[in-house]
Design an enzyme around this catalytic site. Structure first.
Site, PDB file in Angstrom:
ATOM      1  N   GLY A  46       1.311  -1.275  -0.021  1.00  0.00           N
ATOM      2  CA  GLY A  46       0.128  -0.394   0.243  1.00  0.00           C
ATOM      3  C   GLY A  46       0.612   1.488  -0.189  1.00  0.00           C
ATOM      4  O   GLY A  46       2.235   1.610   0.601  1.00  0.00           O
ATOM      5  N   GLN A  51       3.136  10.221   1.504  1.00  0.00           N
ATOM      6  CA  GLN A  51       4.630   9.358   1.622  1.00  0.00           C
ATOM      7  C   GLN A  51       5.166   9.221  -0.128  1.00  0.00           C
ATOM      8  O   GLN A  51       6.731   9.235  -0.058  1.00  0.00           O
ATOM      9  CB  GLN A  51       4.059   7.747   1.187  1.00  0.00           C
ATOM     10  CG  GLN A  51       3.544   7.412   2.878  1.00  0.00           C
ATOM     11  CD  GLN A  51       3.816   6.034   2.585  1.00  0.00           C
ATOM     12  OE1 GLN A  51       2.505   5.046   2.346  1.00  0.00           O
ATOM     13  NE2 GLN A  51       4.592   5.099   2.898  1.00  0.00           N
ATOM     14  N   CYS A 100       6.550   0.203   7.603  1.00  0.00           N
ATOM     15  CA  CYS A 100       6.240   1.228   7.057  1.00  0.00           C
ATOM     16  C   CYS A 100       7.330   1.752   5.362  1.00  0.00           C
ATOM     17  O   CYS A 100       7.728   1.903   6.146  1.00  0.00           O
ATOM     18  CB  CYS A 100       5.966   2.284   7.966  1.00  0.00           C
ATOM     19  SG  CYS A 100       5.422   4.217   6.756  1.00  0.00           S
ATOM     20  N   HIS A 146      -2.201   7.758   7.074  1.00  0.00           N
ATOM     21  CA  HIS A 146      -1.506   8.407   6.382  1.00  0.00           C
ATOM     22  C   HIS A 146      -1.905   9.970   6.267  1.00  0.00           C
ATOM     23  O   HIS A 146      -1.358  10.245   6.329  1.00  0.00           O
ATOM     24  CB  HIS A 146      -0.452   8.159   5.395  1.00  0.00           C
ATOM     25  CG  HIS A 146       0.619   7.032   5.442  1.00  0.00           C
ATOM     26  ND1 HIS A 146       1.823   7.314   5.906  1.00  0.00           N
ATOM     27  CD2 HIS A 146       0.515   6.212   5.517  1.00  0.00           C
ATOM     28  CE1 HIS A 146       2.529   6.804   6.251  1.00  0.00           C
ATOM     29  NE2 HIS A 146       2.013   5.420   5.903  1.00  0.00           N
TER      30      HIS A 146
END
Ligand code: NI
Length: 171
Positions: A46, A51, A100, A146
Site C-alpha cells: 500500500g 508518502q 511502513c 497516513h
C-alpha cells in the site's frame, strides 16, 4: 509512468492532514499511475499520496491473500481510492505486525479493526464501497491514517528494529 521518491520521517509532509481530492484530471491520473508503480517497485502492499510528498487524500493498495509459505491463495487486487473513509468498523480488533515504507528499519505491533467498510471514489471520481477483512482491512486502516498524518508507531503497543528474518510487507 514514473517512479516517485518515497519520503521518510522526519519529513513534515508525513504529519500533515491531506487535502480532499476534487479534480480527477490528467495530473491526478498520472499521480495514481506513478503511485502504483512506486508501490510495486518498493515493494509494498500500500502507499498513500503523502508518502510521495503529495498532500492529497489518495491511497493505492495491492494485496492478495497468501498461505503460510507465501504462495498466493487468491489473485492480487489493486485498489486506488480517493477520499477514503471508514464508515463501518468491526467491534473485534486484532493485533498484527506492520512496517511502513516511510519508516525504514522498524516494525511494530498494532491493533486494528478486523474488518471495515470503506467509502471513497475510484480514480475516475465514481463512488465506491469496499468491504475488507484481515490483512486487507489492516492495510486500508494504515493507509487512511497516513492521510491524517498518523503513523503506525502512534498506535503501536511496541516498536522494534526489524531483524533480517522478519519479513513484514511494508505499506
Ligand atoms: Ni505507511
Amino acid at each position: 509512468m514514473a517512479l516517485r521518491d518515497i519520503i521518510v520521517l522526519p519529513d513534515p509532509i508525513l504529519r500533515r492532514k491531506a487535502r480532499k481530492v476534487t479534480q480527477f484530471d490528467q495530473g491526478f491520473q498520472r499521480l495514481v499511475d506513478d503511485m502504483v508503480e512506486t508501490m510495486r517497485d518498493a515493494p509494498g502492499v500500500g502507499l498513500a499520496a503523502p508518502q510521495v510528498a503529495v498532500s492529497e487524500r489518495l491511497i493505492v493498495v495491492e494485496y492478495g491473500e497468501e498461505d503460510e509459505e507465501g504462495n498466493p491463495i487468491e489473485p492480487k487486487r489493486l485498489y486506488a481510492v480517493a477520499n477514503p473513509e471508514i464508515v463501518v468498523a468491526s467491534t473485534e480488533q486484532v493485533n498484527g505486525i506492520e512496517a511502513c515504507l516511510s519508516i525504514p528499519g522498524l516494525v511494530g505491533a498494532v491493533e486494528r479493526y478486523e474488518s471495515v467498510v470503506i467509502k471513497g471514489q475510484n480514480r475516475r471520481g465514481v463512488p465506491v464501497k469496499i468491504k475488507a477483512r484481515g490483512w486487507l482491512a489492516r492495510i486500508f486502516q494504515h493507509e487512511i491514517d497516513h492521510l491524517d498524518g498518523i503513523l503506525y508507531p502512534d498506535r503501536a503497543s511496541r516498536v522494534w528494529q526489524s531483524r533480517e528474518d522478519e519479513v513484514v510487507a511494508a505499506e
